[in-house]
Motif scaffolding. Sequence first.
Motif, PDB file in Angstrom:
ATOM      1  N   MET A 224      69.152  10.016  46.988  1.00 52.95           N
ATOM      2  CA  MET A 224      67.688  10.840  45.644  1.00 52.95           C
ATOM      3  C   MET A 224      67.551  12.760  45.596  1.00 52.95           C
ATOM      4  O   MET A 224      67.389  12.400  44.433  1.00 52.95           O
ATOM      5  CB  MET A 224      66.501  10.307  46.704  1.00 52.95           C
ATOM      6  CG  MET A 224      64.610  10.563  45.671  1.00 52.95           C
ATOM      7  SD  MET A 224      63.666  10.572  46.664  1.00 52.95           S
ATOM      8  CE  MET A 224      63.505  11.539  48.458  1.00 52.95           C
ATOM      9  N   GLU A 225      68.348  13.693  46.097  1.00 56.09           N
ATOM     10  CA  GLU A 225      67.934  14.998  46.016  1.00 56.09           C
ATOM     11  C   GLU A 225      68.924  14.543  45.081  1.00 56.09           C
ATOM     12  O   GLU A 225      68.738  15.553  44.140  1.00 56.09           O
ATOM     13  CB  GLU A 225      68.669  15.630  46.939  1.00 56.09           C
ATOM     14  CG  GLU A 225      68.382  16.765  46.637  1.00 56.09           C
ATOM     15  CD  GLU A 225      68.128  17.802  48.109  1.00 56.09           C
ATOM     16  OE1 GLU A 225      67.804  19.128  47.765  1.00 56.09           O
ATOM     17  OE2 GLU A 225      69.077  17.485  48.959  1.00 56.09           O
ATOM     18  N   ALA A 227      69.795  12.999  41.960  1.00 58.90           N
ATOM     19  CA  ALA A 227      69.314  12.749  41.542  1.00 58.90           C
ATOM     20  C   ALA A 227      67.966  13.147  40.685  1.00 58.90           C
ATOM     21  O   ALA A 227      67.649  13.199  39.501  1.00 58.90           O
ATOM     22  CB  ALA A 227      68.143  10.757  41.286  1.00 58.90           C
ATOM     23  N   LEU A 228      67.891  13.913  41.476  1.00 63.02           N
ATOM     24  CA  LEU A 228      66.529  14.821  41.053  1.00 63.02           C
ATOM     25  C   LEU A 228      66.745  15.962  39.940  1.00 63.02           C
ATOM     26  O   LEU A 228      67.742  16.780  40.431  1.00 63.02           O
ATOM     27  CB  LEU A 228      65.843  15.704  42.435  1.00 63.02           C
ATOM     28  CG  LEU A 228      64.869  16.936  42.225  1.00 63.02           C
ATOM     29  CD1 LEU A 228      64.125  15.994  41.466  1.00 63.02           C
ATOM     30  CD2 LEU A 228      64.347  17.305  43.179  1.00 63.02           C
ATOM     31  N   ILE A 232      63.853  12.921  35.407  1.00 62.08           N
ATOM     32  CA  ILE A 232      63.463  12.158  35.644  1.00 62.08           C
ATOM     33  C   ILE A 232      62.884  12.030  36.352  1.00 62.08           C
ATOM     34  O   ILE A 232      60.675  12.559  36.068  1.00 62.08           O
ATOM     35  CB  ILE A 232      64.214  11.832  37.098  1.00 62.08           C
ATOM     36  CG1 ILE A 232      64.378  10.114  37.245  1.00 62.08           C
ATOM     37  CG2 ILE A 232      63.811  13.101  37.908  1.00 62.08           C
ATOM     38  CD1 ILE A 232      66.202  10.257  38.856  1.00 62.08           C
ATOM     39  N   GLU A 234      58.695  10.619  38.665  1.00 60.03           N
ATOM     40  CA  GLU A 234      58.556  10.276  40.120  1.00 60.03           C
ATOM     41  C   GLU A 234      59.133   8.899  40.895  1.00 60.03           C
ATOM     42  O   GLU A 234      59.741   8.465  41.779  1.00 60.03           O
ATOM     43  CB  GLU A 234      57.143  11.162  40.239  1.00 60.03           C
ATOM     44  CG  GLU A 234      57.100  11.444  40.108  1.00 60.03           C
ATOM     45  CD  GLU A 234      55.237  12.426  41.244  1.00 60.03           C
ATOM     46  OE1 GLU A 234      55.184  13.303  40.272  1.00 60.03           O
ATOM     47  OE2 GLU A 234      54.770  11.284  40.771  1.00 60.03           O
ATOM     48  N   LEU A 237      63.276   8.237  40.336  1.00 53.62           N
ATOM     49  CA  LEU A 237      63.487   9.138  42.068  1.00 53.62           C
ATOM     50  C   LEU A 237      63.016   8.206  43.441  1.00 53.62           C
ATOM     51  O   LEU A 237      63.858   8.287  43.888  1.00 53.62           O
ATOM     52  CB  LEU A 237      62.558  10.310  42.130  1.00 53.62           C
ATOM     53  CG  LEU A 237      63.120  11.343  42.450  1.00 53.62           C
ATOM     54  CD1 LEU A 237      64.887  11.816  42.471  1.00 53.62           C
ATOM     55  CD2 LEU A 237      62.643  12.853  42.506  1.00 53.62           C
ATOM     56  N   GLU A 240      65.851   5.802  44.082  1.00 56.01           N
ATOM     57  CA  GLU A 240      66.806   6.017  44.853  1.00 56.01           C
ATOM     58  C   GLU A 240      66.475   5.814  46.273  1.00 56.01           C
ATOM     59  O   GLU A 240      67.993   5.579  47.199  1.00 56.01           O
ATOM     60  CB  GLU A 240      67.174   7.512  44.490  1.00 56.01           C
ATOM     61  CG  GLU A 240      67.626   7.325  43.053  1.00 56.01           C
ATOM     62  CD  GLU A 240      68.787   6.845  42.465  1.00 56.01           C
ATOM     63  OE1 GLU A 240      69.849   6.582  43.490  1.00 56.01           O
ATOM     64  OE2 GLU A 240      68.837   5.498  41.341  1.00 56.01           O
ATOM     65  N   SER A 260      55.160  15.554  42.245  1.00 53.08           N
ATOM     66  CA  SER A 260      55.346  16.634  42.012  1.00 53.08           C
ATOM     67  C   SER A 260      54.462  17.710  41.344  1.00 53.08           C
ATOM     68  O   SER A 260      53.637  17.309  40.986  1.00 53.08           O
ATOM     69  CB  SER A 260      57.089  16.084  41.094  1.00 53.08           C
ATOM     70  OG  SER A 260      56.070  15.406  39.664  1.00 53.08           O
ATOM     71  N   CYS A 304      62.958  20.796  41.577  1.00 53.17           N
ATOM     72  CA  CYS A 304      63.382  20.219  40.925  1.00 53.17           C
ATOM     73  C   CYS A 304      64.153  21.619  39.887  1.00 53.17           C
ATOM     74  O   CYS A 304      64.021  22.608  39.195  1.00 53.17           O
ATOM     75  CB  CYS A 304      62.078  19.656  40.449  1.00 53.17           C
ATOM     76  SG  CYS A 304      63.829  19.232  38.892  1.00 53.17           S
TER      77      CYS A 304
END
Length: 435
Positions: A224-225, A227-228, A232, A234, A237, A240, A260, A304
Amino acid sequence: MPFEPGSVEALRDASRQKAASLNQHMLGYGALAESEWQAAGIAAPDLPAMRKYRLERIRAELKRRGYAGALLYDPVNIRYATDSTNMQLWVAHNPTRHCFVATEGPVVLFDYFSCEHLSDHSGVVDEVRPAVSWMYLYGGELTEQKVRRWAAGIADLIREHGGGNSRIAVDHINPEGVEELARLGIAIGNGEAVMENARLIKSPDEILAMRRAIVACEAAMGEMEAALKPGISENELWAELHRGNIARGGEWIETRLLASGPRTNPWFQECSSRVIEAGDLVAFDTDLIGPYGFCADLSRTFLCGNERPSNEQRDLFRIAADQIAHNTQLMQPGISFHDLVERSVVPPGDCFPTRYGVLYHGVGLADEYPTLPHASDWTPGTPDGVLEPGMVLCVESYIGRLGGHEGVKIEEQILITAAGNEQLSTYPLDARLLG
């Protein structure tokens, strides 16, 4: 195979044996999860020993409280008693599966139609019977008839195995069931109290299973991190984490707690279609039910993009990290719940009104007893107790200023040991926010 008259039972037995051999619990968790557990050096739990331990815990608690048995509807309690699963979320709100654990006698699982094969692997279920479901979805205005049929079956079990004791513990039940059992001379007590106390102290094999669930969770967090990126959403994310959990044989995620930027303050926003921007804080709480049915309940806050964090973001993060560190070191065997709370660090004044609801809570197959509030929230109705080796608790922090722009969420999972405590969660905090 051609169908032949007289072959029904033979075909049914063969079908059950085939399905039982292909049950997810028999097939295991796959190469991805196993390779990660091997790399982490975590041995496989002895599942037959774990199942035996759990039944002994339940029966000891039933004896201590003077019950003839426990009637369980909560799928997490059924999992604890039988280590079997069936449509866990669906049966949580559609009571079509239940289990009777006799204090002195068998474990009888009442399962959904044609699901006898789902518990054949467990070695602790003595008999499977078709469940009589009396929810309105099936019974309509004739529900009362189904309640009577259901209660008669339960009463027969209690008469057969209760040794003259007609008191049972039940975790979840509608009033019609209570009334009908009472008419048949069956008294009902608090099954949640039985099960929460049984689940309180984890065996070494349960701790191994929990360690594996946390490794799987943290691997999914890493995906997940990765893919951040700015742009993107929420929801994308959060997906994931679900994907990573399911790929490793995990089961479900109990909440949607990812937010976020401005949605991180106040806390408890469920994840949304908001597009994450560079420089946003992204905070989440995994609430993940992973392999072996164990909960990995961890929280992190990421920054991010490649932006430098603001002074405010670093300040909030440092307050949260320091609170977690201080409160974790207090978690020692023998300390009372009340003393632990009284000695714990709390958020500063401008963050206190938005504080997280608890400082600590138990965790096992899900969030469990005890739940320990801030000292100012302690009331005469808050139960006290003592931390014991084998208990696992999460330590929580949410830091966001009242009326502020953003907030920070951190949570760790801690095992109480004879010598002190061990942090089971290992996913690193965002170094940029710690700087």
